[in-house]
Design a protein around this motif. Sequence first.
Motif, PDB file in Angstrom:
ATOM      1  N   CYS A 272     -15.684   2.197  13.424  1.00 17.36           N
ATOM      2  CA  CYS A 272     -15.255   2.843  12.161  1.00 17.36           C
ATOM      3  C   CYS A 272     -13.900   3.509  12.397  1.00 17.36           C
ATOM      4  N   PRO A 273     -13.119   3.694  11.320  1.00 19.80           N
ATOM      5  CA  PRO A 273     -11.851   4.422  11.488  1.00 19.80           C
ATOM      6  C   PRO A 273     -12.106   5.869  11.914  1.00 19.80           C
ATOM      7  N   VAL A 274     -11.289   6.349  12.854  1.00 17.37           N
ATOM      8  CA  VAL A 274     -11.368   7.748  13.291  1.00 17.37           C
ATOM      9  C   VAL A 274      -9.963   8.325  13.169  1.00 17.37           C
ATOM     10  N   ILE A 275      -9.812   9.385  12.400  1.00 13.90           N
ATOM     11  CA  ILE A 275      -8.486   9.950  12.133  1.00 13.90           C
ATOM     12  C   ILE A 275      -8.430  11.379  12.650  1.00 13.90           C
ATOM     13  N   ARG A 276      -7.398  11.645  13.447  1.00 12.13           N
ATOM     14  CA  ARG A 276      -7.158  13.038  13.868  1.00 12.13           C
ATOM     15  C   ARG A 276      -6.387  13.747  12.768  1.00 12.13           C
TER      16      ARG A 276
ATOM     17  N   SER B  66      -2.712  22.476   8.432  1.00 14.60           N
ATOM     18  CA  SER B  66      -1.268  22.185   8.492  1.00 14.60           C
ATOM     19  C   SER B  66      -0.901  20.940   7.685  1.00 14.60           C
ATOM     20  N   GLY B  67      -1.886  20.154   7.319  1.00 14.30           N
ATOM     21  CA  GLY B  67      -1.613  18.944   6.551  1.00 14.30           C
ATOM     22  C   GLY B  67      -1.397  17.734   7.442  1.00 14.30           C
ATOM     23  N   GLU B  68      -1.364  17.967   8.748  1.00 12.72           N
ATOM     24  CA  GLU B  68      -1.126  16.878   9.712  1.00 12.72           C
ATOM     25  C   GLU B  68      -2.265  15.846   9.644  1.00 12.72           C
ATOM     26  N   GLY B  69      -1.900  14.583   9.529  1.00 11.67           N
ATOM     27  CA  GLY B  69      -2.891  13.504   9.562  1.00 11.67           C
ATOM     28  C   GLY B  69      -3.629  13.273   8.247  1.00 11.67           C
ATOM     29  N   LEU B  70      -3.317  14.069   7.221  1.00 14.64           N
ATOM     30  CA  LEU B  70      -4.083  13.919   5.977  1.00 14.64           C
ATOM     31  C   LEU B  70      -3.716  12.634   5.223  1.00 14.64           C
ATOM     32  N   GLU B  71      -2.433  12.221   5.336  1.00 13.43           N
ATOM     33  CA  GLU B  71      -2.037  10.972   4.683  1.00 13.43           C
ATOM     34  C   GLU B  71      -2.786   9.801   5.305  1.00 13.43           C
ATOM     35  N   ALA B  72      -2.907   9.845   6.645  1.00 14.47           N
ATOM     36  CA  ALA B  72      -3.646   8.781   7.345  1.00 14.47           C
ATOM     37  C   ALA B  72      -5.105   8.787   6.905  1.00 14.47           C
TER      38      ALA B  72
ATOM     39  N   ILE C  36      -7.999  14.214  23.257  1.00 12.49           N
ATOM     40  CA  ILE C  36      -8.969  13.479  22.437  1.00 12.49           C
ATOM     41  C   ILE C  36      -8.595  11.999  22.427  1.00 12.49           C
ATOM     42  N   ASP C  37      -9.556  11.159  22.781  1.00  8.47           N
ATOM     43  CA  ASP C  37      -9.326   9.713  22.784  1.00  8.47           C
ATOM     44  C   ASP C  37      -9.985   9.125  21.530  1.00  8.47           C
ATOM     45  N   GLU C  38      -9.297   9.273  20.382  1.00 10.17           N
ATOM     46  CA  GLU C  38      -9.932   8.843  19.128  1.00 10.17           C
ATOM     47  C   GLU C  38     -10.029   7.328  19.024  1.00 10.17           C
ATOM     48  N   ILE C  39      -9.162   6.619  19.776  1.00  8.42           N
ATOM     49  CA  ILE C  39      -9.239   5.146  19.723  1.00  8.42           C
ATOM     50  C   ILE C  39     -10.554   4.689  20.359  1.00  8.42           C
ATOM     51  N   ARG C  40     -10.879   5.373  21.436  1.00 11.85           N
ATOM     52  CA  ARG C  40     -12.127   5.014  22.112  1.00 11.85           C
ATOM     53  C   ARG C  40     -13.327   5.284  21.192  1.00 11.85           C
ATOM     54  N   LEU C  41     -13.278   6.428  20.477  1.00  9.54           N
ATOM     55  CA  LEU C  41     -14.378   6.760  19.567  1.00  9.54           C
ATOM     56  C   LEU C  41     -14.452   5.709  18.460  1.00  9.54           C
ATOM     57  N   SER C  42     -13.299   5.310  17.943  1.00  6.72           N
ATOM     58  CA  SER C  42     -13.272   4.313  16.874  1.00  6.72           C
ATOM     59  C   SER C  42     -13.858   2.981  17.360  1.00  6.72           C
ATOM     60  N   GLU C  43     -13.481   2.609  18.607  1.00  7.86           N
ATOM     61  CA  GLU C  43     -14.010   1.342  19.153  1.00  7.86           C
ATOM     62  C   GLU C  43     -15.512   1.434  19.372  1.00  7.86           C
ATOM     63  N   THR C  44     -15.974   2.603  19.807  1.00  4.04           N
ATOM     64  CA  THR C  44     -17.411   2.775  20.068  1.00  4.04           C
ATOM     65  C   THR C  44     -18.207   2.637  18.770  1.00  4.04           C
ATOM     66  N   LEU C  45     -17.671   3.234  17.707  1.00 10.08           N
ATOM     67  CA  LEU C  45     -18.417   3.260  16.443  1.00 10.08           C
ATOM     68  C   LEU C  45     -18.144   2.037  15.574  1.00 10.08           C
TER      69      LEU C  45
ATOM     70  N   VAL D 125     -14.395   8.822  10.229  1.00 10.36           N
ATOM     71  CA  VAL D 125     -14.538  10.110  10.892  1.00 10.36           C
ATOM     72  C   VAL D 125     -13.205  10.841  10.851  1.00 10.36           C
ATOM     73  N   ALA D 126     -13.272  12.119  10.410  1.00  6.08           N
ATOM     74  CA  ALA D 126     -12.066  12.959  10.423  1.00  6.08           C
ATOM     75  C   ALA D 126     -12.239  14.001  11.513  1.00  6.08           C
ATOM     76  N   LEU D 127     -11.379  13.937  12.538  1.00  4.81           N
ATOM     77  CA  LEU D 127     -11.425  14.944  13.597  1.00  4.81           C
ATOM     78  C   LEU D 127     -10.492  16.074  13.178  1.00  4.81           C
ATOM     79  N   ASN D 128     -11.067  17.051  12.484  1.00  3.96           N
ATOM     80  CA  ASN D 128     -10.261  18.130  11.914  1.00  3.96           C
ATOM     81  C   ASN D 128      -9.920  19.173  12.984  1.00  3.96           C
ATOM     82  N   MET D 129      -8.993  20.037  12.657  1.00  7.54           N
ATOM     83  CA  MET D 129      -8.538  21.118  13.542  1.00  7.54           C
ATOM     84  C   MET D 129      -7.982  20.567  14.857  1.00  7.54           C
ATOM     85  N   SER D 130      -7.401  19.377  14.765  1.00 11.49           N
ATOM     86  CA  SER D 130      -6.873  18.763  15.989  1.00 11.49           C
ATOM     87  C   SER D 130      -5.684  19.566  16.526  1.00 11.49           C
ATOM     88  N   ASP D 131      -4.977  20.312  15.644  1.00 12.44           N
ATOM     89  CA  ASP D 131      -3.868  21.142  16.138  1.00 12.44           C
ATOM     90  C   ASP D 131      -4.389  22.271  17.029  1.00 12.44           C
ATOM     91  N   LEU D 132      -5.528  22.870  16.616  1.00 17.01           N
ATOM     92  CA  LEU D 132      -6.112  23.945  17.438  1.00 17.01           C
ATOM     93  C   LEU D 132      -6.641  23.387  18.760  1.00 17.01           C
TER      94      LEU D 132
END
Lengths: 105, 667
Positions: free
Chosen positions: B167-171, B176-182, B156-165, B141-148
């Motif tokens: 699956c990897p969840v990336i903000r 801006s390019g932030e988080g794209l490498e991850a 946003i608690d993406e760790i909780r979402l990742s644990e629930t699913l 899961v890619a949580l896009n527009m996290s800067d906005l």
Amino acid sequence: MSGEHGQCGRTEPTGDGRRRVSLSQLKPGESGTVCGSELNAGDRRLLSAMGLRERATVVLCRLGEPCIVRVMGGCNCSSRIGLARPLADRVFVNPSRPDGSDRGT
Amino acid sequence: MLPAATPAHARGGDPLPSAGLVTRVALIGNPNTGKTTVFNRLSGLRHKTSNFPGTTQEARLGFLDCGARTVELIDLPGVYSLELDQTEAEVCRSVLAGQIAPRGEPIAAPDAVCVVIDSTNPSRGLVLLGETLRRRLPTLVALNMSDLARRAGMEIDEIRLSETLGCPVIRCSARSGEGLEALRGAMGRASIPIMTPPGDEESLVRWAESVESSVFRVSVEDWARGERLTDRVDRGLTHPIAGVLAFGVIMTGLFWSIFSLASYPMDWIESVFGLLGSVVKSVLPAGVLRDLLADGVVAGIAGVVVFLPQICLLFFLISLLEDTGYLARAAFVMDRVLRPFGLPGHSFVPLLSSHACALPGIMAARAVPDRRERLATILVAPFVTCSARLPVYVLVTGLLFPGEPMKASLAFVGAYALGIAAAMGSALLARRTILRGPARPMALELPTYKWPSVQTALLTTYDRALVFLKKAGTNILAICIALWWLSAFPHVAPPAEATAMRERALAAGPDEASELNATADRLERSHASAESFMGRIGRTVQPVFAPLGYDWQLTVGVMASFAAREVFVSTMAVVVAGEEDAESEGVIDRVATAKRSDGVTPVFTRATCWSLLVYYVLAMQCLPTLAVTAREAGGVRWALLQLAWMSGVAYLAALAVYQVARAAGVA
């Protein structure tokens, strides 16, 4: 929204005494909770997928053709939908009480 | 529960994807989530565009390196739900089920799915996520527009979402390019979810709501602050009067840019290719090969490349406008204007752009969501007056009203109005006949306003330009070469009159000889043009155009400009005046006073001019447009229909105008 809601007529009072009006009968700035629709299955599914589904809280931002409604999400955020008037006429809502006592989250 | 699809990596019994293998990842998300920006930023220029077989839905395939693994990224169409009865949703369902793949790619389910969610508006994205998770494919899961979202005060608690699913969840923020490498790194770590959301719609929505309230948090006050600003801007931009005015100003700017700014690079391109043609002519010995290269290939490539500035500029500006959130408002404002003609508000930009050139206009029709409405837009867009018609309008209105600029400009405006009326009338007719079907009522998301990304706009522009060059450009080049051949062959002996003039020139003084040779040149060019295949076709076809008032010379002009309208003026200059350069002094006068074969009747009577003007407003005289229509509409039959309809309307309207003018005593 659960499809064809014949009982959801315009400005009809419901069992709990609250009015049911079409979305286009709200005043700009007024909010309500979606309680049903008289849309065909395709439109109903599309609006539902866009968030305009039963129990959703909506705010009418602009009345006209088309209308603008704000659909509230579960985390206090919201999104805006431009909606053709014929669609807005067929979506029914329970207008919120002025004191806000009926509002959920 | 839905059956699990067979992933691409499992072809031939392969285990899970490992280093060295190509891993296919499908990118899915709601419209306006920035999914395509994620795709563009991840794959950069390493992508190709095709379509999904059996559909006109565009398929973009990107490639990125994730360590030793190459990821093949499929950008799926934006959908609100996988369960909708729409082409976009059907394509997504089929790709995830491994039933289709982009044209030319092996058919197999993707190895993983990356669900892109707009962090500032997660409700809908979570429902789509739930629908996707039920496919039981490795997911991330890619949580896009996290800067906005952060700027709006959202937690946003993406760790909780990742644990629930499970699956990897990336903000991330694709802008801006932030988080794209991850996100790039996580492509190879997508995993099958540890839970399956409920299947029925009601329960799925409740699941999404519970996930949303546990993962995303924003205070009512923080959110309301942003909304008040959006409300204020929307009040102006969607106002029935102010909104239309704002729209008019913005679109005039857009139109002006395409029409005016693009003219500079277009002039440069024409100069460069003109120079190249001269170089070829001066280097190679005279002959067929030289003519083919200079007048066929170089002129043909120039005929393709010359459209690029308009196409690039249009898509760059449209991409910027779309990114700001304004384009959705523009469609909103124009919806009520275009609805009576069976077109949605989205059709306005394609129609407006077609006033500069129908090619970018038709390509811009991709923004029209409904297939029937998109086809109607594509079919009628070439009716509106494009810049290629202007030289013809200038010539004909000048012939109709010499020395009367006011009347000439009114005729000009009338030609524009006729084009718009024909487009709207044809759209209405198409929507009531061959493209009959319920209008998709407007239910359009109005995204939040934001600063546009120049990088995204440049990547979009590059993509559109490449598609144009690869797909339409090759057809246009072939057409140009074929037309050159028809106009240049067969070579014929010079007319006796010209030969006699040259003989007299040998014995004459220098001034007289020069004049005689120039006249002989003109006669030879006229003769060669008349005896070419194109000239012969013109003479054969002339009886068809006779009721419109056209003699064989005018018919040759009409036939030669079948590929491109602007060729008409230069063809007439060659056919009736024997001049290669239509801008030479006195050419227009010679065209205006040209006589038919009887030597008495003028080629251009007033009735003929009116007929010709109407014909050029309405006729499909642009083969590149037909090539682009065939591509964008998804079949040659649509291009043939466009050709038949426009030519038929033009012929009948010009016939009516000529006959009425004659009956009314117009000379």
